[in-house]
Design an enzyme around this catalytic site. Structure first.
Site, PDB file in Angstrom:
ATOM      1  N   ASP A 132       7.700  -6.949  -6.537  1.00  0.00           N
ATOM      2  CA  ASP A 132       8.271  -6.175  -7.638  1.00  0.00           C
ATOM      3  C   ASP A 132       9.239  -5.102  -7.170  1.00  0.00           C
ATOM      4  OD1 ASP A 132       6.456  -7.707  -8.960  1.00  0.00           O
ATOM      5  OD2 ASP A 132       5.378  -6.068  -9.932  1.00  0.00           O
TER       6      ASP A 132
ATOM      7  N   GLU B 190      -1.232 -13.167 -24.185  1.00  0.00           N
ATOM      8  CA  GLU B 190      -2.621 -13.486 -23.836  1.00  0.00           C
ATOM      9  C   GLU B 190      -3.579 -12.433 -24.389  1.00  0.00           C
ATOM     10  OE1 GLU B 190      -1.996 -16.299 -19.892  1.00  0.00           O
ATOM     11  OE2 GLU B 190      -2.102 -14.143 -19.601  1.00  0.00           O
TER      12      GLU B 190
ATOM     13  N   GLY C 155       0.953  -1.745   0.567  1.00  0.00           N
ATOM     14  CA  GLY C 155       0.550  -2.459  -0.642  1.00  0.00           C
ATOM     15  C   GLY C 155      -0.197  -3.735  -0.327  1.00  0.00           C
TER      16      GLY C 155
ATOM     17  N   ALA D 261       3.810 -12.956  -9.512  1.00  0.00           N
ATOM     18  CA  ALA D 261       3.036 -13.137  -8.290  1.00  0.00           C
ATOM     19  C   ALA D 261       3.624 -14.197  -7.352  1.00  0.00           C
ATOM     20  CB  ALA D 261       1.585 -13.470  -8.640  1.00  0.00           C
TER      21      ALA D 261
ATOM     22  N   VAL E  73       0.720   6.327   0.325  1.00  0.00           N
ATOM     23  CA  VAL E  73       1.924   6.575   1.110  1.00  0.00           C
ATOM     24  C   VAL E  73       2.775   7.592   0.367  1.00  0.00           C
ATOM     25  CG1 VAL E  73       4.060   5.560   1.981  1.00  0.00           C
ATOM     26  CG2 VAL E  73       1.893   4.329   2.232  1.00  0.00           C
TER      27      VAL E  73
ATOM     28  N   GLY F 152      -1.104  -6.041  -2.701  1.00  0.00           N
ATOM     29  CA  GLY F 152      -0.991  -6.959  -3.833  1.00  0.00           C
ATOM     30  C   GLY F 152      -0.695  -8.362  -3.333  1.00  0.00           C
ATOM     31  N   PHE F 153      -0.163  -9.204  -4.201  1.00  0.00           N
ATOM     32  CA  PHE F 153       0.105 -10.589  -3.815  1.00  0.00           C
ATOM     33  C   PHE F 153       1.047 -10.674  -2.620  1.00  0.00           C
ATOM     34  CE2 PHE F 153      -1.208 -11.305  -8.272  1.00  0.00           C
ATOM     35  CZ  PHE F 153      -2.186 -12.248  -8.039  1.00  0.00           C
ATOM     36  N   GLY F 154       2.104  -9.856  -2.603  1.00  0.00           N
ATOM     37  CA  GLY F 154       3.089  -9.925  -1.527  1.00  0.00           C
ATOM     38  C   GLY F 154       2.545  -9.405  -0.204  1.00  0.00           C
TER      39      GLY F 154
END
Lengths: 443, 443
Positions: free
Chosen positions: A311, A182, A23, A326, A91, A25-27
């Site tokens: 997450d 938003e 992944g 995030a 994966v 993403g942010f992590g």
């Protein structure tokens, strides 16, 4: 296949421990970035080729910015880290005994594994609602919402039955977290400020934007006083808010929220997330949101070289699991990189790394184009200056300089001119039925 | 449904003659813009909601710019023309007797009709090749090519069989007009300059870009001396050029050009265009490219109030039909608007409008990021300054100020840094087969 001068160096690097990150993403990206100078080989596996800045995805959905402006190729971000590989693949399994990550019939051997596979929308057991509603987690999702929104306005313009036009112009957003709020605010701006002058037949002021929330109030993660101000602002912008209204039915006719059935073909689902299905790979049990319980160092019980972050992880702090946002993923990513580095080069006399602690830097949310709320430490703010702060923080958090520059320009244009540039309807994948009346139209 | 102060004016306008324009490309949009102040009601019907600047579409395909930067909502472009309507719908028929344009079960009555429906790629009787190749006429097409290209690089990176990698990195472009040439040059830049440093396993320098043309030379619409210089430049950039090679087979294995069978899964088709199917609506016969023969005033024989322009029209000038290019469509659009205005308000003593004459302002083509060719009148240029001229002309021809600004920024970034920002791979719709080997990969 390469025959480069640095092949020897590449060969030497084969003996270094291998960190595989699932992944980008942010992590996951944070782990890779923080391991830049560590004596490890790193491989990042992601099913797409880009890192996505999800906090601004709703602006792609409403036509303010283009997808590329909030994303960057992972390969490009990590291009200068010579010991870092990027693989675009899905994966399919992890073998924790043999330490292998499987992608269909290919596998990678790891010494350390970081699972940062993110989450998808949670329909809480009603996956059949997926057919009739749009979620907002990927670029495809955002494009589909954009298509659905702008097509609804176009179809309303040529609908000759007012009832049909009203139905087309009814937008329901389920879930009043920051994304739902938003999105609702931006759609209200579109329908009431940006578009009306461009339509000749239909009066877009009759657009209904309905924000549905099962909990007693919107923005449950924010202090009540701020949520109330956001609530008031949304109401002023023409958003109808239905709190304490559980959704019990979604189909091709509309959505049932509480006792009311709302006729609509445009439903956006931002009610919660479900972690990606990684638990079965690791043989771990999960909580209701699909998250795996991790220890004080963010690794799992029987495999201390396997870390789960973002997450995918349930990490209890102050008696509650950390939220799926995030900053949690990023701080966990940094921690895992530090932890691996320390394990590889323990210095005599150095204390082992403390357990992971999340430092909450605050939260913010934008409502429309001149109002925001924010909470930083004990400071709470609502209004124009909180919105400006929101703008600045989001610009600075974008991954690349050129994205920052172009998003700033797009915002400048959008907010000063009340226009939205990115209003593409291409091949129709919208979920509205065709609503053409039988009689000729006379325009 | 509206109840506006200007409703009376709107009502009054109902008595004005109604001009219906099918298509919001270069030709149709020009008619609508030039009728802004005429005493007519105008309705523009297009199947999408945007006007597309097709000359830069190849740059969307290669990840330099985003789709929104070369498109603008038709409704937005025409928002200030109060007597102009925009309808997003697919025209299904025209009834020239009753003067009706049909869109499924809706119809519009016209006093004047302008058919400017454009064209699609021409497979010259081999529509089955569509399955295995990509054309480049719409935003969806450009996104699909982008996906196909960047996915091919990603798949080559993880292919462990060199033969498979070579096949993935073989790109064939059929048709060496400006679109094919510009696409080939940009892909060469991607493969040889932009991307190699970001890939660890595969050597992108082995990428083959093959430009196939049935005619004896590339760029047949340009003077031979310029085409030769473009040819030389493309060769220097690593593009293989096969002229006088007709394509006789395209399938899942590759493409047969002349005697050679090229194994590839990535084929781009820019070999020619076929006018949209409007002839059956009008009961007119067409030439080989599907174009309708029009008279000196661009209208058709039995219906002088029906005009056909742009790619749909065959207008003979100097014994040849005019080419299917944007300037022809635009000049024809302007002419039709003038013609309609004069018919509505004939002034005593005024001569009737002369027949339409196309004024060729020249042609240009960009090859890579530092070389162009151009011909204006008797002036011919090749090299860096022709490329700069190409940049300026294309920036100025873009429809809106904000698009110009953002495309300039994107170009500045792309050409100074040798990067391409818009490299999104989202949901896979690429036409490559999955090529995963059976053994584990060891990275």
């Amino acid at each position: 296949m390469k025959n480069h001068p640095d092949q020897q160096q590449e060969h030497a690097s084969k003996t270094m421990p291998h960190v595989v990150i699932i992944g980008a993403g942010f992590g996951g990206l944070q782990v890779a970035l923080d391991l830049a100078d560590a004596p490890v080989r790193v491989t990042v596996v992601d099913r797409t080729n880009h890192h996505l800045f999800q906090p601004l995805l709703y602006q792609v959905a409403t036509g303010t910015i283009s997808p590329a402006e909030i994303s960057a190729p992972v390969r490009h971000i990590l291009r200068k880290q010579k010991h870092t590989n990027v693989i675009m693949a899905e994966v399919t399994n992890v073998d924790t005994e043999r330490q292998l990550v499987w992608m269909d019939e290919q596998s990678l051997h790891y010494d350390y594994l970081v699972v940062a596979a993110g989450s998808h929308e949670n329909y809480f057991g009603h996956d059949e609602w997926r057919t009739y509603s749009h979620s907002l987690k990927t670029i495809e999702d955002a494009r589909n919402i954009r298509q659905q929104l702008f097509e609804a306005f176009e179809k309303a313009e040529i609908a000759h039955d007012e009832q049909i036009a009203r139905e087309l112009l009814t937008f329901v957003i389920v879930g009043a977290g920051p994304t739902g709020v938003e999105l609702a605010g931006d759609i209200a701006d579109l329908a009431h400020k940006v578009l009306p002058q461009e339509f000749r037949h239909v009066d877009l002021h009759m657009t209904r934007i309905i924000l549905v929330e099962a909990l007693p109030r919107i923005l449950p993660a924010f202090p009540e006083t701020l949520a109330e101000k956001a609530h008031k602002k949304l109401r002023e912008m023409g958003v109808e808010i239905k709190t304490q209204q559980g959704v019990t039915r979604i189909d091709g006719e509309g959505v049932k929220a509480g006792e009311e059935f709302i006729r609509t073909q445009t439903i956006f689902w931002t009610a919660g997330v479900q972690a990606s299905e990684v638990s079965s790979w690791l043989g771990e049990s999960v909580d209701r949101a699909g998250r795996i319980s991790v220890g004080a160092n963010l690794n799992i019980a029987h495999h201390p070289n396997v870390f789960v972050i973002g997450d995918n992880a349930s990490y209890i702090q102050n008696n509650r699991p950390l939220p799926a946002v995030a900053p949690v993923a990023q701080q966990q990513g940094s921690y895992v990189a530090r932890f691996i580095k320390q394990q590889l080069a323990p210095q005599s006399g150095q204390k082992p790394l403390d357990t992971f602690v999340y430092h909450d830097k605050g939260a913010m949310c934008a409502i429309g184009t001149d109002f925001g709320i924010l909470k930083v430490g004990r400071t709470e703010m609502a209004g124009f200056f909180a919105w400006i702060a929101w703008l600045l923080v989001h610009i600075l958090r974008l991954i690349s300089f050129e994205n920052r520059l172009i998003v700033m320009l797009q915002w400048g244009w959008a907010y000063l001119s009340s226009q939205r540039r990115v209003r593409l309807i291409t091949t129709s994948k919208a979920k509205t039925k065709s609503q053409l009346p039988k009689e000729p139209v006379h325009v």
